[in-house]
Design an enzyme around this catalytic site. Structure first.
Site, mmCIF file in Angstrom:
data_model
loop_
_atom_site.group_PDB
_atom_site.id
_atom_site.type_symbol
_atom_site.label_atom_id
_atom_site.label_comp_id
_atom_site.label_asym_id
_atom_site.label_seq_id
_atom_site.Cartn_x
_atom_site.Cartn_y
_atom_site.Cartn_z
ATOM 1 N N LYS A 38 0.841 -1.208 0.000
ATOM 2 C CA LYS A 38 0.000 0.000 0.000
ATOM 3 C C LYS A 38 0.875 1.257 0.000
ATOM 4 O O LYS A 38 2.082 1.168 0.287
ATOM 5 C CB LYS A 38 -0.914 -0.015 1.226
ATOM 6 C CG LYS A 38 -0.153 0.051 2.550
ATOM 7 C CD LYS A 38 -1.076 -0.169 3.743
ATOM 8 C CE LYS A 38 -0.287 -0.148 5.045
ATOM 9 N NZ LYS A 38 -1.110 -0.565 6.196
ATOM 10 N N ARG A 136 -11.083 0.250 14.398
ATOM 11 C CA ARG A 136 -11.048 1.056 13.170
ATOM 12 C C ARG A 136 -12.080 0.440 12.225
ATOM 13 O O ARG A 136 -13.264 0.500 12.502
ATOM 14 C CB ARG A 136 -9.645 1.019 12.536
ATOM 15 C CG ARG A 136 -8.656 1.906 13.207
ATOM 16 C CD ARG A 136 -7.304 2.012 12.495
ATOM 17 N NE ARG A 136 -6.959 0.964 11.533
ATOM 18 C CZ ARG A 136 -5.752 0.789 11.016
ATOM 19 N NH1 ARG A 136 -4.758 1.575 11.369
ATOM 20 N NH2 ARG A 136 -5.513 -0.169 10.149
ATOM 21 N N HIS A 165 -7.048 -7.179 12.300
ATOM 22 C CA HIS A 165 -5.774 -6.439 12.347
ATOM 23 C C HIS A 165 -5.470 -6.116 13.806
ATOM 24 O O HIS A 165 -6.375 -5.789 14.577
ATOM 25 C CB HIS A 165 -5.909 -5.165 11.502
ATOM 26 C CG HIS A 165 -4.618 -4.474 11.185
ATOM 27 N ND1 HIS A 165 -3.477 -5.133 10.761
ATOM 28 C CD2 HIS A 165 -4.288 -3.156 11.187
ATOM 29 C CE1 HIS A 165 -2.514 -4.246 10.530
ATOM 30 N NE2 HIS A 165 -2.972 -3.036 10.791
ATOM 31 N N ARG A 220 0.505 -10.928 6.756
ATOM 32 C CA ARG A 220 0.454 -9.689 5.963
ATOM 33 C C ARG A 220 1.551 -8.711 6.382
ATOM 34 O O ARG A 220 1.259 -7.618 6.871
ATOM 35 C CB ARG A 220 -0.901 -8.985 6.147
ATOM 36 C CG ARG A 220 -2.137 -9.782 5.804
ATOM 37 C CD ARG A 220 -3.373 -8.854 5.815
ATOM 38 N NE ARG A 220 -3.460 -8.047 7.016
ATOM 39 C CZ ARG A 220 -4.097 -8.402 8.138
ATOM 40 N NH1 ARG A 220 -4.737 -9.553 8.205
ATOM 41 N NH2 ARG A 220 -4.102 -7.592 9.182
ATOM 42 N N TYR A 261 18.711 30.300 7.006
ATOM 43 C CA TYR A 261 17.650 31.182 7.490
ATOM 44 C C TYR A 261 17.605 31.265 9.016
ATOM 45 O O TYR A 261 17.721 30.241 9.692
ATOM 46 C CB TYR A 261 16.286 30.677 7.015
ATOM 47 C CG TYR A 261 16.054 30.808 5.533
ATOM 48 C CD1 TYR A 261 16.276 32.009 4.863
ATOM 49 C CD2 TYR A 261 15.568 29.724 4.809
ATOM 50 C CE1 TYR A 261 16.038 32.116 3.503
ATOM 51 C CE2 TYR A 261 15.318 29.822 3.446
ATOM 52 C CZ TYR A 261 15.554 31.030 2.795
ATOM 53 O OH TYR A 261 15.318 31.127 1.457
ATOM 54 N N CYS A 308 16.385 24.000 4.402
ATOM 55 C CA CYS A 308 15.575 24.891 3.559
ATOM 56 C C CYS A 308 14.720 24.059 2.611
ATOM 57 O O CYS A 308 14.764 22.838 2.632
ATOM 58 C CB CYS A 308 16.480 25.830 2.771
ATOM 59 S SG CYS A 308 17.649 26.734 3.815
ATOM 60 N N ASP A 310 14.920 23.636 -0.623
ATOM 61 C CA ASP A 310 15.625 22.948 -1.709
ATOM 62 C C ASP A 310 17.035 22.515 -1.344
ATOM 63 O O ASP A 310 17.705 21.900 -2.162
ATOM 64 C CB ASP A 310 15.758 23.894 -2.920
ATOM 65 C CG ASP A 310 14.446 24.573 -3.247
ATOM 66 O OD1 ASP A 310 13.469 23.848 -3.440
ATOM 67 O OD2 ASP A 310 14.412 25.824 -3.277
HETATM 68 C C1 LIG Z 1 -0.455 -1.706 6.754
HETATM 69 C C2 LIG Z 1 -1.138 -2.976 7.042
HETATM 70 C C3 LIG Z 1 -0.422 -4.167 7.223
HETATM 71 C C4 LIG Z 1 1.082 -4.216 7.331
HETATM 72 O O1 LIG Z 1 1.472 -3.703 8.584
HETATM 73 P P1 LIG Z 1 3.024 -3.614 8.997
HETATM 74 O O2 LIG Z 1 3.018 -3.136 10.386
HETATM 75 O O3 LIG Z 1 3.626 -2.624 8.052
HETATM 76 O O4 LIG Z 1 3.577 -4.969 8.815
HETATM 77 C C5 LIG Z 1 -1.127 -5.339 7.354
HETATM 78 N N1 LIG Z 1 -2.480 -5.336 7.321
HETATM 79 C C6 LIG Z 1 -3.189 -4.208 7.173
HETATM 80 C C7 LIG Z 1 -4.662 -4.274 7.162
HETATM 81 C C8 LIG Z 1 -2.568 -2.989 7.037
HETATM 82 O O5 LIG Z 1 -3.283 -1.868 6.911
#
Ligand SMILES: *Cc1c(COP(=O)(O)O)cnc(C)c1O
Length: 370
Positions: A38, A136, A165, A220, A261, A308, A310
């Site tokens: 992602k 979430r 998750h 994942r 700056y 800065c 750039d």
């Molecule tokens: C971003 C994400 C992951 C990966 O998480 P990491 O901490 O980068 O390994 C896995 N599952 C879902 C749903 C995520 O949003």
């Protein structure tokens, strides 16, 4: 620097990506690996990283949005691709047509996926998401039995998986991990009792590295694919991203002269300054002003004064680097150069935010180790 002239560039080592994926696949032996790409591969480039991950043993890719998933298909990637979060009015039709696996968290979302599938005359592959405590996305436990029932009754969808998750997997031993695992198990049993036989997946990088009992069918990992370690223990991961620029010119200044700056830095001795063509518009956080080093001619050297838009200025003492000398802003850290983690620690964030912030139109991205 590359043959094309660039002021600043991000170099991504695809050999490091493959090394990290092999390590994760080995740790998750028995489970399949979904490399999460992602946010354009956490700033590294979703397509090249995705292809490298698939070469190294990942068999799935994960993306956030439908658009990100479709971009992988357009690049010719045919492996299963899972996407999980879009605007509430997104049209799922192109995703189903492109064989993307879709997350479903609510009866409304299920109905919209099923309607799109019906228009196509095709079954949609869905992963039902249970909220086990991150609060979430995901279906709350009280609505789960109804969602499972609706999914089993829906001819337009095939339930491929049940997933969730974790909130605190990067703090091994945190009590929420076991609680989420228990709730996940309960949700899975509800699905089994409804006659489904779905895959299960809940492990991010941290859980892939520390909780073999939570690997289930599929893990994942995201951040660890890029070589950044989310857990306290040492891991043999290789950071894939190097951010570098070059010296544009050098000059001597006298003790007492101030730099950049606001004149926040004043030379305490006669010294040589090196001007570097990278600034906050290239991804160097301005909040690192006065708090960062760069790697230049085999040494760490402090940045003098403010970063800065750039450019920035490096204090080189009595050394005189040649114009065109390579300046590493951050890298893998193996030679002693600063790392994305060091930047994150200094400014109070996580390395995820540093690397995902590196996708900028004027910063060239280059690949090594293809
Ligand atoms: C971003 C994400 C992951 C990966 O998480 P990491 O901490 O980068 O390994 C896995 N599952 C879902 C749903 C995520 O949003």
């Amino acid at each position: 620097m590359s043959s094309e002239i660039s002021r600043a560039e991000v170099v991504v080592d695809l050999a490091a990506i493959r090394h990290n994926v092999r390590l994760l696949a080995d740790r998750a032996a028995g489970a399949a690996v979904m490399a999460v790409v992602k946010a354009d591969g956490y700033g590294h480039g979703a397509v090249p990283v995705g292809k490298a991950a698939l070469d190294a043993g990942a068999t799935w890719l994960g993306a956030c949005s439908l658009a990100e998933g479709l971009a992988l298909r357009e690049a010719g990637i045919t492996a299963p691709v899972f996407t999980w979060l879009d605007a509430p009015n997104v049209d799922f039709t192109p995703g189903i047509a492109a064989d993307l696996d879709l997350s479903v968290s609510s009866a409304d979302e299920l109905a919209r996926v099923a309607a799109a599938a019906e228009r196509l005359g095709k079954r949609a592959r869905v992963h039902l998401k249970i909220d086990t405590g991150l609060s979430r996305s995901g279906c709350p436990a009280y609505a789960w039995p109804a969602l499972v029932k609706a999914a089993t009754a829906e001819p337009g969808v095939e339930v491929v998986a049940v997933w969730s998750h974790l909130a605190c997997a990067d703090e091994p031993g945190h009590p929420s991990i076991d609680l989420q695992a228990q709730r996940f198990q309960v949700a899975y049993h509800v699905a089994r009792e409804a006659g489904l036989n779905p895959l299960r997946h809940i492990a991010n990088s941290a859980a892939t590295l520390t909780r073999p009992d939570l690997h289930f069918d599929l893990v994942r990992p995201g951040i660890a694919v890029y070589g950044l370690n989310p857990v306290p223990q040492q891991e043999n991961l290789r950071p894939a991203m190097t951010f570098r620029s070059q010296v544009v010119l050098t000059k001597r200044i006298d003790a007492g002269e101030s730099v950049s700056y606001g004149h926040t830095w004043t030379a305490s001795r006669d010294t040589t300054l090196a001007l570097v063509s990278a600034g906050y518009a290239d991804g160097v956080p301005r909040t690192l002003s006065g708090r960062m080093d760069v790697w230049l001619d085999g040494k760490r050297r402090p940045v003098a004064g403010r970063v800065c838009m750039d450019q920035l200025v490096v204090d080189c003492g009595d050394d005189e680097p040649a114009a065109g000398s390579e300046v590493v802003l951050f890298g893998a850290g193996a030679a002693g150069e600063p790392t994305a983690r060091e930047w994150a620690d200094t400014i109070g964030t996580i390395d995820y935010e540093i690397v995902t912030g590196m996708y900028r139109p004027r910063v060239q991205r280059r690949y090594e180790g293809a």
